[in-house]
Design a protein around this motif. Structure first.
Motif, PDB file in Angstrom:
ATOM      1  N   UNK A   1       0.808  -1.218   0.000  1.00  0.00           N
ATOM      2  CA  UNK A   1       0.000   0.000   0.000  1.00  0.00           C
ATOM      3  C   UNK A   1       0.843   1.271   0.000  1.00  0.00           C
ATOM      4  N   UNK A   2       2.149   1.109  -0.039  1.00  0.00           N
ATOM      5  CA  UNK A   2       3.076   2.246  -0.046  1.00  0.00           C
ATOM      6  C   UNK A   2       2.919   3.097   1.213  1.00  0.00           C
ATOM      7  N   UNK A   3       2.522   2.456   2.318  1.00  0.00           N
ATOM      8  CA  UNK A   3       2.457   3.169   3.592  1.00  0.00           C
ATOM      9  C   UNK A   3       3.846   3.626   3.994  1.00  0.00           C
ATOM     10  N   UNK A   4       4.836   2.812   3.641  1.00  0.00           N
ATOM     11  CA  UNK A   4       6.242   3.148   3.861  1.00  0.00           C
ATOM     12  C   UNK A   4       6.819   3.569   2.520  1.00  0.00           C
ATOM     13  N   UNK A   5       7.369   4.764   2.460  1.00  0.00           N
ATOM     14  CA  UNK A   5       7.892   5.290   1.197  1.00  0.00           C
ATOM     15  C   UNK A   5       9.408   5.392   1.156  1.00  0.00           C
ATOM     16  N   UNK A   6      10.066   5.430   2.324  1.00  0.00           N
ATOM     17  CA  UNK A   6      11.521   5.530   2.355  1.00  0.00           C
ATOM     18  C   UNK A   6      12.135   4.269   1.740  1.00  0.00           C
ATOM     19  N   UNK A   7      12.980   4.448   0.734  1.00  0.00           N
ATOM     20  CA  UNK A   7      13.550   3.318  -0.002  1.00  0.00           C
ATOM     21  C   UNK A   7      14.343   2.383   0.909  1.00  0.00           C
ATOM     22  N   UNK A   8      15.180   2.938   1.772  1.00  0.00           N
ATOM     23  CA  UNK A   8      16.002   2.111   2.653  1.00  0.00           C
ATOM     24  C   UNK A   8      15.145   1.267   3.590  1.00  0.00           C
ATOM     25  N   UNK A   9      14.092   1.872   4.139  1.00  0.00           N
ATOM     26  CA  UNK A   9      13.211   1.143   5.045  1.00  0.00           C
ATOM     27  C   UNK A   9      12.442   0.068   4.292  1.00  0.00           C
ATOM     28  N   UNK A  10      12.016   0.381   3.088  1.00  0.00           N
ATOM     29  CA  UNK A  10      11.279  -0.604   2.292  1.00  0.00           C
ATOM     30  C   UNK A  10      12.163  -1.818   1.985  1.00  0.00           C
ATOM     31  N   UNK A  11      13.416  -1.583   1.670  1.00  0.00           N
ATOM     32  CA  UNK A  11      14.337  -2.688   1.404  1.00  0.00           C
ATOM     33  C   UNK A  11      14.553  -3.523   2.664  1.00  0.00           C
ATOM     34  N   UNK A  12      14.677  -2.850   3.800  1.00  0.00           N
ATOM     35  CA  UNK A  12      14.862  -3.567   5.057  1.00  0.00           C
ATOM     36  C   UNK A  12      13.624  -4.384   5.408  1.00  0.00           C
ATOM     37  N   UNK A  13      12.458  -3.826   5.170  1.00  0.00           N
ATOM     38  CA  UNK A  13      11.211  -4.561   5.416  1.00  0.00           C
ATOM     39  C   UNK A  13      11.166  -5.835   4.562  1.00  0.00           C
ATOM     40  N   UNK A  14      11.502  -5.691   3.290  1.00  0.00           N
ATOM     41  CA  UNK A  14      11.436  -6.844   2.386  1.00  0.00           C
ATOM     42  C   UNK A  14      12.457  -7.912   2.769  1.00  0.00           C
ATOM     43  N   UNK A  15      13.642  -7.494   3.202  1.00  0.00           N
ATOM     44  CA  UNK A  15      14.671  -8.455   3.615  1.00  0.00           C
ATOM     45  C   UNK A  15      14.245  -9.205   4.878  1.00  0.00           C
ATOM     46  N   UNK A  16      13.628  -8.497   5.801  1.00  0.00           N
ATOM     47  CA  UNK A  16      13.131  -9.147   7.016  1.00  0.00           C
ATOM     48  C   UNK A  16      12.014 -10.130   6.673  1.00  0.00           C
ATOM     49  N   UNK A  17      11.171  -9.764   5.706  1.00  0.00           N
ATOM     50  CA  UNK A  17      10.093 -10.656   5.280  1.00  0.00           C
ATOM     51  C   UNK A  17      10.658 -11.921   4.645  1.00  0.00           C
ATOM     52  N   UNK A  18      11.691 -11.775   3.821  1.00  0.00           N
ATOM     53  CA  UNK A  18      12.349 -12.937   3.206  1.00  0.00           C
ATOM     54  C   UNK A  18      12.961 -13.826   4.276  1.00  0.00           C
ATOM     55  N   UNK A  19      13.604 -13.206   5.232  1.00  0.00           N
ATOM     56  CA  UNK A  19      14.275 -13.956   6.289  1.00  0.00           C
ATOM     57  C   UNK A  19      13.280 -14.784   7.104  1.00  0.00           C
ATOM     58  N   UNK A  20      12.172 -14.153   7.515  1.00  0.00           N
ATOM     59  CA  UNK A  20      11.231 -14.820   8.409  1.00  0.00           C
ATOM     60  C   UNK A  20      10.314 -15.817   7.694  1.00  0.00           C
ATOM     61  N   UNK A  21       9.872 -15.477   6.488  1.00  0.00           N
ATOM     62  CA  UNK A  21       8.874 -16.317   5.826  1.00  0.00           C
ATOM     63  C   UNK A  21       9.437 -17.278   4.789  1.00  0.00           C
ATOM     64  N   UNK A  22      10.700 -17.064   4.368  1.00  0.00           N
ATOM     65  CA  UNK A  22      11.299 -17.930   3.350  1.00  0.00           C
ATOM     66  C   UNK A  22      12.442 -18.765   3.929  1.00  0.00           C
ATOM     67  N   UNK A  23      13.377 -18.120   4.591  1.00  0.00           N
ATOM     68  CA  UNK A  23      14.567 -18.825   5.060  1.00  0.00           C
ATOM     69  C   UNK A  23      14.419 -19.448   6.435  1.00  0.00           C
ATOM     70  N   UNK A  24      13.677 -18.790   7.339  1.00  0.00           N
ATOM     71  CA  UNK A  24      13.591 -19.271   8.724  1.00  0.00           C
ATOM     72  C   UNK A  24      12.150 -19.450   9.204  1.00  0.00           C
TER      73      UNK A  24
END
Length: 292
Positions: A165-188
């Protein structure tokens, strides 16, 4: 995908002719049938995360440690029946962090080396935290509020909703959010309702240090422990839940035998993985005995 061969390793049972191949957990033709492996990683999890991102954000992730994970989104989703087929054809080995499977009459090894090759994740030794660095970390202001404000619990689903929904617009934060999502839901993944781990959120404050951390080794250990804790009795149960990045098992076998790609695709639903669709025929290609 990788140039290195996955089965031509010095300690392979095929290479060391003087050593007998370990005994199989189940005799040939006596493997459990009509059951599958369930994984907490949902079908298309990687793709759903990528769909919430801008192209330049995806390109940034591709350039770092999670790059190969992004590429895996284009490969067949996890097949619970194929994983069941493999686990019931394990060889009895004593090594804690190594498993062998008998496929087409040949032993195939699954170890940290193979896991690293198919995932591209850093799998080195865990870093030692010095007392000085530990004191500095404790003294620092927690990073969690900078990411999630006053929320005590944050689910992966809510993170993806904010990204979509683009609630978060800061590029760095968006990348960090996506990496955390990959870590928790894909790798661990360890449950169906994945949550962001506070420790992981603190680790991503420095994105370079985050990508350098051996997440691959951590993911491999989680998966291997989940596999090794099951004996013949446990493997004979109707459903077996496996924690961690179980798709890596499938990736290794498909890398060894590329022709399996089409077969694995046939065992998966067109839209859902075996772990999400209980209506799939349990007597499919990898769960059916043939009379010879």
């Amino acid at each position: 995908m990788v140039s290195a061969r996955l089965v031509d390793c010095p300690d392979s049972p095929d290479v060391q002719q003087s050593k007998s191949i370990p005994q199989m957990m189940f005799a040939a033709g006596e493997e459990p049938v009509g059951v599958r492996v369930l994984t907490y990683q949902s079908s298309g999890a990687i793709e759903r995360i990528l769909d919430t991102l801008h192209e330049e954000e995806i390109d940034f992730i591709k350039a770092y440690a999670f790059g190969k994970i992004v590429e895996i989104a284009e490969k067949p989703v996890f097949s619970g029946r194929f994983a069941r087929y493999l686990l019931s054809r394990q060889l009895k080995t004593k090594k804690k962090h190594e498993a062998w499977f008998r496929f087409a009459g040949h032993p195939v090894r699954f170890s940290l080396r193979e896991f690293a090759l198919v995932t591209g994740l850093p799998c080195g030794k865990f870093p030692k935290r010095s007392k000085q660095k530990l004191r500095k970390t404790i003294a620092e202001k927690p990073y969690w509020p900078s990411l999630f404000g006053k929320s005590d619990v944050v689910t992966v689903a809510s993170v993806l909703k904010m990204l979509r929904r683009r609630t978060v617009t800061d590029k760095d934060i968006r990348i960090k959010f996506s990496c955390l999502a990959i870590l928790e839901s894909v790798l661990l993944p360890t449950s169906l309702k994945m949550k962001i781990c506070r420790e992981h959120a603190e680790a991503i404050k420095d994105i370079d240090e985050f990508f350098a951390y051996p997440w691959g080794r951590l993911a491999f250990y989680l998966l291997m422990c989940s596999i090794k804790e099951r004996d013949e009795v446990a493997l004979s149960q109707d459903n077996i839940a496996v924690k961690g990045f179980a798709l890596a098992l499938q990736l290794v076998l498909v890398e060894v035998v590329p022709a399996l790609t089409e077969v694995v695709q046939e065992t998966c639903s067109s839209s859902e993985s075996d772990s999400e669709d209980d209506g799939l025929d349990p007597g499919g290609k990898f769960g059916k005995k043939t009379n010879t």
